[in-house]
Scaffold this motif. Structure first.
Motif, mmCIF file in Angstrom:
data_model
loop_
_atom_site.group_PDB
_atom_site.id
_atom_site.type_symbol
_atom_site.label_atom_id
_atom_site.label_comp_id
_atom_site.label_asym_id
_atom_site.label_seq_id
_atom_site.Cartn_x
_atom_site.Cartn_y
_atom_site.Cartn_z
ATOM 1 N N PHE A 81 -1.494 -5.313 -7.981
ATOM 2 C CA PHE A 81 -2.217 -4.308 -7.212
ATOM 3 C C PHE A 81 -2.390 -4.779 -5.772
ATOM 4 N N ILE A 82 -2.039 -3.923 -4.825
ATOM 5 C CA ILE A 82 -2.377 -4.149 -3.413
ATOM 6 C C ILE A 82 -3.661 -3.382 -3.140
ATOM 7 N N ASP A 95 -5.279 1.455 9.715
ATOM 8 C CA ASP A 95 -4.728 0.158 10.099
ATOM 9 C C ASP A 95 -4.099 -0.468 8.849
ATOM 10 N N THR A 96 -2.786 -0.475 8.792
ATOM 11 C CA THR A 96 -2.081 -0.911 7.581
ATOM 12 C C THR A 96 -1.470 -2.307 7.728
ATOM 13 N N ARG A 97 -1.945 -3.076 8.701
ATOM 14 C CA ARG A 97 -1.358 -4.400 8.906
ATOM 15 C C ARG A 97 -1.549 -5.319 7.701
ATOM 16 N N ALA A 98 -2.701 -5.224 7.049
ATOM 17 C CA ALA A 98 -2.938 -6.071 5.877
ATOM 18 C C ALA A 98 -2.005 -5.686 4.731
ATOM 19 N N VAL A 99 -1.779 -4.377 4.535
ATOM 20 C CA VAL A 99 -0.845 -3.925 3.507
ATOM 21 C C VAL A 99 0.555 -4.453 3.803
ATOM 22 N N GLU A 100 0.953 -4.378 5.076
ATOM 23 C CA GLU A 100 2.279 -4.856 5.477
ATOM 24 C C GLU A 100 2.443 -6.343 5.176
ATOM 25 N N ALA A 101 1.434 -7.135 5.519
ATOM 26 C CA ALA A 101 1.515 -8.580 5.295
ATOM 27 C C ALA A 101 1.591 -8.902 3.811
ATOM 28 N N VAL A 102 0.797 -8.206 3.010
ATOM 29 C CA VAL A 102 0.791 -8.464 1.569
ATOM 30 C C VAL A 102 2.106 -8.048 0.925
ATOM 31 N N ALA A 103 2.627 -6.884 1.314
ATOM 32 C CA ALA A 103 3.886 -6.415 0.723
ATOM 33 C C ALA A 103 5.024 -7.389 1.005
ATOM 34 N N ARG A 104 5.101 -7.863 2.246
ATOM 35 C CA ARG A 104 6.132 -8.856 2.570
ATOM 36 C C ARG A 104 5.892 -10.157 1.790
ATOM 37 N N GLY A 105 4.617 -10.538 1.686
ATOM 38 C CA GLY A 105 4.295 -11.756 0.954
ATOM 39 C C GLY A 105 4.684 -11.677 -0.498
ATOM 40 N N ASN A 119 0.150 0.466 -5.172
ATOM 41 C CA ASN A 119 -0.663 0.739 -3.987
ATOM 42 C C ASN A 119 -2.016 1.261 -4.443
ATOM 43 N N LYS A 120 -3.041 0.412 -4.392
ATOM 44 C CA LYS A 120 -4.411 0.839 -4.681
ATOM 45 C C LYS A 120 -5.170 1.079 -3.379
ATOM 46 N N SER A 121 -4.717 0.435 -2.307
ATOM 47 C CA SER A 121 -5.297 0.699 -0.995
ATOM 48 C C SER A 121 -5.052 2.152 -0.620
ATOM 49 N N THR A 122 -5.975 2.721 0.154
ATOM 50 C CA THR A 122 -5.761 4.069 0.665
ATOM 51 C C THR A 122 -4.813 3.973 1.853
ATOM 52 N N VAL A 123 -3.601 4.439 1.649
ATOM 53 C CA VAL A 123 -2.550 4.266 2.646
ATOM 54 C C VAL A 123 -2.044 5.620 3.122
ATOM 55 N N PRO A 124 -1.439 5.682 4.308
ATOM 56 C CA PRO A 124 -0.911 6.949 4.813
ATOM 57 C C PRO A 124 0.118 7.545 3.859
ATOM 58 N N ILE A 125 0.197 8.853 3.870
ATOM 59 C CA ILE A 125 1.154 9.547 3.008
ATOM 60 C C ILE A 125 2.560 9.137 3.408
ATOM 61 N N GLY A 126 3.337 8.737 2.416
ATOM 62 C CA GLY A 126 4.685 8.242 2.652
ATOM 63 C C GLY A 126 4.784 6.731 2.598
ATOM 64 N N SER A 127 3.674 6.066 2.273
ATOM 65 C CA SER A 127 3.660 4.597 2.302
ATOM 66 C C SER A 127 4.367 3.962 1.113
ATOM 67 N N GLY A 128 4.587 4.720 0.059
ATOM 68 C CA GLY A 128 5.243 4.142 -1.106
ATOM 69 C C GLY A 128 6.625 3.604 -0.786
ATOM 70 N N ASP A 129 7.429 4.405 -0.130
ATOM 71 C CA ASP A 129 8.773 3.956 0.244
ATOM 72 C C ASP A 129 8.715 2.844 1.288
ATOM 73 N N VAL A 152 4.326 1.951 -7.350
ATOM 74 C CA VAL A 152 3.545 3.073 -7.895
ATOM 75 C C VAL A 152 2.330 3.289 -6.998
ATOM 76 N N SER A 153 1.985 4.539 -6.765
ATOM 77 C CA SER A 153 0.737 4.871 -6.073
ATOM 78 C C SER A 153 -0.318 5.209 -7.119
ATOM 79 N N ASN A 154 -1.448 4.522 -7.040
ATOM 80 C CA ASN A 154 -2.536 4.725 -8.011
ATOM 81 C C ASN A 154 -3.867 4.778 -7.241
ATOM 82 N N PRO A 155 -4.143 5.919 -6.594
ATOM 83 C CA PRO A 155 -5.335 6.005 -5.741
ATOM 84 C C PRO A 155 -6.629 5.835 -6.527
ATOM 85 N N GLU A 156 -7.663 5.322 -5.828
ATOM 86 C CA GLU A 156 -8.967 5.133 -6.456
ATOM 87 C C GLU A 156 -9.900 6.261 -6.033
ATOM 88 N N PHE A 157 -10.873 6.547 -6.916
ATOM 89 C CA PHE A 157 -11.850 7.602 -6.652
ATOM 90 C C PHE A 157 -13.256 7.087 -6.952
#
Length: 464
Positions: A81-82, A95-105, A119-129, A152-157
């Motif tokens: 899970f990110i 600000d998706t810099r943390a998501v970018e760093a983790v995905a590369r990591g 993707n559990k973080s709330t990310v901009p639409i289209g971030s899955g690809d 997989v996108s798995n948004p939280e509520f």
């Protein structure tokens, strides 16, 4: 199943703990060593009712552990899970810099086994690809061959203050992805929750699972929060009309909420919405709309209404006190909602700033903040230890956060300590007649002021 949760903020930590509760082996990763050390001792870095206890019990059972070692987390897991933060930038985009760093990591540490990256973080639409591409870039940086993984996108509520309940008893689980294998693995992960094995009422039907493409899952998250924010702004606008025509918005809300097409939730008029989710998600959806050439006028109106609503209590204070300069105003509650210590985008911050600008002295009592460290946002506020200390010398009180504690106070004892017993009920949570009987002048949001009780007088004949 073996699970890695990267990021132990509000969403990540609650998700990790609750998955451990359902029997999975969970390793939570964070790059903050001091924070990890705190969690390893069984203490939560955030306030959420019941979280410390669940952390400690799952750690003792060997189901939950914490580390700063990303490689160990990736190696440990079938599902990653990110869950890092995506705060709003001044432009409204995330600000998706943390998501970018983790995905590369993650990509640099993939070891050849199949992984589901969520993707559990709330990310901009289209971030899955985008995340998939970043993981592949991380793989390439290490000179590795492409390994098997799906995104997989798995948004939280989750609602702060009831996040554990919401995780174990969700209204729905949303899974977005293009891989049947990944979706099936996620359904297996959530099977104890789907079957309500941890639910307070296991007789309820299974939790619905909504399977979509990646973009639709991401849109569901933004659309849900934006709708709820708009619903609150709507009832606040109705309340402002009620104030002018003499209607009672609480009765109006009850009447329209009984319509099954509308429902009663999120129809409590007051000083508006705040916190970390609604403002950020509405702003992000408007920013996305603008990127694609759409103006989103309804969302803009909801934001404007909410911004104005925050300062309505200041206007009401001016109506009853006239000049606020030199007056002392006491705030009951500071956090954006009860059962949290979260001040992010709390209406209280704007109210305090406006009162200070107008020359008022501000005191405040909040059950979680008064005895702790003094947040920077409260530099001009005198934090006190209880309601009676708050009322001492005040010209008016304002209910800002509807903590349960405030609904059953001995308000009669507060009037005796005040300069002028005025109550601005910013959440329409108090009983107006009870406040008047206690000696307060009551002012609500879209509610007519109750008529003070008549005082019986006895006429006596005077002999001449």
């Amino acid at each position: 199943m073996k699970v890695c949760v990267i990021g132990t903020g509000y969403v990540g930590l609650v998700t990790g703990v609750c998955l451990a509760v359902t029997g999975h082996s969970v390793l939570c990763i964070d790059n903050n060593a001091a924070k990890v050390k705190l969690m390893q001792s069984g203490q939560s870095p955030i306030y959420e009712p019941g979280l410390d206890e669940l952390m400690q019990s799952t750690m003792q059972a060997g189901q939950l552990s914490f580390s700063t070692d990303l490689a160990a987390g990736v190696d440990h897991s079938d599902i990653i899970f990110i869950a890092v933060g995506t705060p709003a930038l001044p432009t409204g985009e995330s600000d998706t810099r943390a998501v970018e760093a983790v995905a590369r990591g993650i990509g640099t540490h993939l070891n050849g086994g199949y992984k589901v990256i969520v993707n559990k973080s709330t990310v901009p639409i289209g971030s899955g690809d985008w995340v998939k591409q970043l993981v592949l870039e991380g793989v390439a940086e290490q000179g590795q061959s492409i390994t098997g993984f799906d995104v997989v996108s798995n948004p939280e509520f989750l609602r702060e203050g009831s996040a554990i309940y919401d995780t174990l008893n969700p209204d729905r689980i949303v899974l977005g992805g293009n891989s049947e294998t990944a979706i099936q693995q996620m359904q297996d992960l959530y099977l104890p929750i789907i079957q309500r094995q941890c639910a307070e009422d296991p007789a309820l039907p299974p939790v619905p699972v909504v399977v979509t493409d990646l973009a639709s899952a991401e849109m569901i998250k933004y659309a849900a929060n934006s709708f709820l924010a708009t619903k609150i702004s709507f009832i606040n606008e109705v309340a402002n009309i009620c104030d002018r025509v003499g209607a009672d918005v609480t009765q109006v809300a009850k009447g329209i909420g009984l319509d099954s097409r509308i429902g009663p939730k999120f129809l409590q008029a007051g000083i508006g919405w705040g916190g970390s989710c609604f403002p950020k998600d509405v702003a992000a959806l408007m920013h996305t709309a603008a990127d694609y050439g759409y103006n989103a006028p309804l969302l803009k109106a909801a934001v404007t209404t909410n911004r104005n609503q925050r300062l309505l209590v200041v206007e009401k204070l001016q109506q009853v006190l006239k000049i606020l300069k030199g007056k002392t105003i006491g705030l009951l509650g500071l956090t954006f909602k009860p059962n949290t210590d979260d001040l992010r985008d709390a209406p209280a911050i704007d109210i305090i700033a406006q009162l200070h600008r107008l020359g008022a002295k501000v005191k405040a009592y909040d059950p979680l903040l008064s005895s702790g460290a003094h947040p920077a946002d409260l530099d001009h506020v005198e934090l006190v230890a209880g309601p009676v200390s708050l009322a001492m010398g005040c010209d008016a009180l304002v209910l800002v956060t509807d903590w349960q504690e405030f609904l059953s106070l001995d308000y009669g004892s507060l009037t005796e300590a005040m300069q002028t017993p005025i109550m601005i009920d910013g959440r329409n949570a108090l009983e107006p007649k009870a406040l008047v009987q206690a000696g307060f002048q009551y002012v609500g949001i879209g509610r007519p002021a109750p008529v003070p009780p008549k005082i019986d007088t006895v006429q006596t004949a005077v002999a001449v």
